[in-house]
Structure formats: structure tokens, C-alpha cells
Motif scaffolding. Sequence first.
Motif, short mmCIF file in Angstrom:
data_model
loop_
_atom_site.label_atom_id
_atom_site.label_comp_id
_atom_site.label_asym_id
_atom_site.label_seq_id
_atom_site.Cartn_x
_atom_site.Cartn_y
_atom_site.Cartn_z
N GLY A 181 0.80 -1.22 0.00
CA GLY A 181 0.00 0.00 0.00
C GLY A 181 0.83 1.26 0.00
O GLY A 181 2.05 1.24 0.20
N LEU A 182 0.15 2.39 -0.22
CA LEU A 182 0.81 3.68 -0.33
C LEU A 182 0.01 4.74 0.41
O LEU A 182 -1.21 4.82 0.27
N LEU A 183 0.70 5.55 1.21
CA LEU A 183 0.14 6.75 1.81
C LEU A 183 0.74 7.95 1.09
O LEU A 183 1.96 8.03 0.93
N VAL A 184 -0.11 8.87 0.65
CA VAL A 184 0.35 10.10 0.00
C VAL A 184 -0.19 11.26 0.83
O VAL A 184 -1.41 11.43 0.97
N GLU A 185 0.73 12.04 1.40
CA GLU A 185 0.36 13.13 2.29
C GLU A 185 1.07 14.40 1.86
O GLU A 185 2.28 14.41 1.70
N GLY A 186 0.30 15.47 1.64
CA GLY A 186 0.95 16.70 1.19
C GLY A 186 0.01 17.88 1.19
O GLY A 186 -1.10 17.83 1.74
N THR A 187 0.48 18.95 0.57
CA THR A 187 -0.19 20.23 0.61
C THR A 187 -0.17 20.86 -0.77
O THR A 187 0.82 20.73 -1.51
N GLY B 103 -4.56 24.32 -6.96
CA GLY B 103 -3.76 23.19 -7.41
C GLY B 103 -2.63 23.51 -8.37
O GLY B 103 -2.17 22.62 -9.08
N ARG B 104 -2.14 24.72 -8.36
CA ARG B 104 -1.00 25.05 -9.24
C ARG B 104 0.32 24.56 -8.67
O ARG B 104 1.25 24.27 -9.43
N ARG B 105 0.41 24.52 -7.35
CA ARG B 105 1.66 24.13 -6.68
C ARG B 105 1.33 23.11 -5.60
O ARG B 105 0.42 23.31 -4.81
N HIS B 106 2.14 22.05 -5.59
CA HIS B 106 1.81 20.94 -4.71
C HIS B 106 3.09 20.20 -4.34
O HIS B 106 3.95 19.97 -5.21
N VAL B 107 3.24 19.84 -3.08
CA VAL B 107 4.37 19.02 -2.62
C VAL B 107 3.80 17.92 -1.73
O VAL B 107 2.99 18.20 -0.83
N TRP B 108 4.21 16.67 -1.98
CA TRP B 108 3.70 15.57 -1.17
C TRP B 108 4.78 14.55 -0.87
O TRP B 108 5.77 14.42 -1.59
N VAL B 109 4.56 13.83 0.22
CA VAL B 109 5.43 12.72 0.63
C VAL B 109 4.69 11.43 0.34
O VAL B 109 3.50 11.30 0.63
#
Length: 265
Positions: A142-148, A153-159
Amino acid sequence: MASRTPSRPVGTVTRGTTNPNRLRRMDRWIAATHGAELRHSDDPVAVDLGYGAAPWTALELLVRLRTAAPRVRVVGVEIDPARVAGAKPYEREGLSFRHGGFEVPLPGRPLLIRAANVLRQYDEEQVAAVWERLCGRLAPGGLLVEGTCDEIGRRHVWVALGPEGPRTVTFATRLGSLDRPSDLAERLPKALIHRNTPGEPVYAFLRDFDRAWAAAAPYASYGARQRWIRAVRDLAADWPVADRGSRWRQGEVTVRWEALAPRQG
């Protein structure tokens, strides 16, 4: 012995700001990088955790994931019961909504948990425990995707995290709106946003990215995409870039987590 589901949802109610199409960059990345796991699963369940005051992001996640995995089911989970009640009329085949929080109140383990713009409103010291709890709910593979992201939605960073913990950090942007890569600093996830200071790896990364972007200025005559691709290619000489040119063309770059992880203390 199976752990008992908490009697109350874990977490606190957040502002719930949402806009249609806000999470498109994250959704498309998930479909491209995790679609095969969802497609081959016997029970492909994805969770939109903290979808907010309106259910648009859960609806959009279902549509986008089904381009890669036609049998996927999406469950929207919200800690505010009024938001769950408001989302119920939008349920359809493959899409449902539940009241809950970080305990993720599903009978089984989802193959994907997406938590966008949720931890932004928590303290940095709380992030590791939330990550551990959510990763503990993932199915194998599985995968967790967490970000802001910003409001449109022009700029986005996620872990991206697996059951073992954090794997990568992805920076994604609408290239036509970008002045320099460090503009993305304002959308760093909670685990990193307060670490954009001298001496921290994420600060050095964004500094080097700006330098590569400046050096790639001659490519701007061919468009912002070509300039971005050239800057990322140069950046990859010193940083562990984990993706390839097909993703760079989307205005993305993914870097191994260990290269950007905060220094202890």
C-alpha cells in the motif's frame, strides 16, 4: 489479537477548504505510479482522508484512478459528521463516505490513503505519529500520500510512504505560473515546511534547484517545460532524483526522502 477500533475518531476537525480539480496533480501521479498495484489487487480500495466540506476530491479521485484501475473503490473519510451527511447524496457505485479520522474505519486495509491538506493544520511534532498510524493501516504494497497544495492546485508538494515509512518527496507545479522552484516552499508538507532554513537538507535542495533553474534560462526560449527538464537533469547530478523524464514533462520531480529528511533536533 486485532486492535479495537477507537470509539471516537482520531484527529481534529480542520477548515475543510476544497475546490474542484484542486488535487489533479497528485491524483495523476498516484494513477501513474501506483495504478498497477491497484489494478492487480483483489480488493483495490483507496481512501480520501479528510476530503473537506465538499466531496469533490473523492469523486475526482475515483474517476482518475479508474483510468488505471477500473475496479478501484474510493471511500471518503471525514471527521466532521455534518460533512459526511452532506456527501452521502453523492455516493455511487465505487464511492462511499464514512465518519472517521486517522484510525481509518474500514473493515479491511486500503491499498491507498491520500491525505491532502490535512496535516498542514497540525503541529510538526504530531506528524510522525500520524504517519505511523496511517501506514499501519495500509495493505501490503500500500501507499500513503500526504501533502499540501494551493487553493487551485497550481503548486503541490507531497510525501509518499509505504508500510515501512517515508519513501519520496514530489514537487509538482503548473510551469507557466512558476517564477523559480523555491516558490514551492510555501506548499511544503508539515514535516518539512518549518525546516526550510539554512543547515536543513530541504533548504539546500531548493537552493540548488533555483541555481539549476537559473543556469537553464537559455532553454526558456523553448518553453518553461524544456527549462524545467534541463534544470531537473542538472539537479540529478547531485540529488537522488527518483523519477524520469516522462514525469518531469508534467512539471514534477521526485526525490528520495532520506535526502530531504529533517535533521534531528
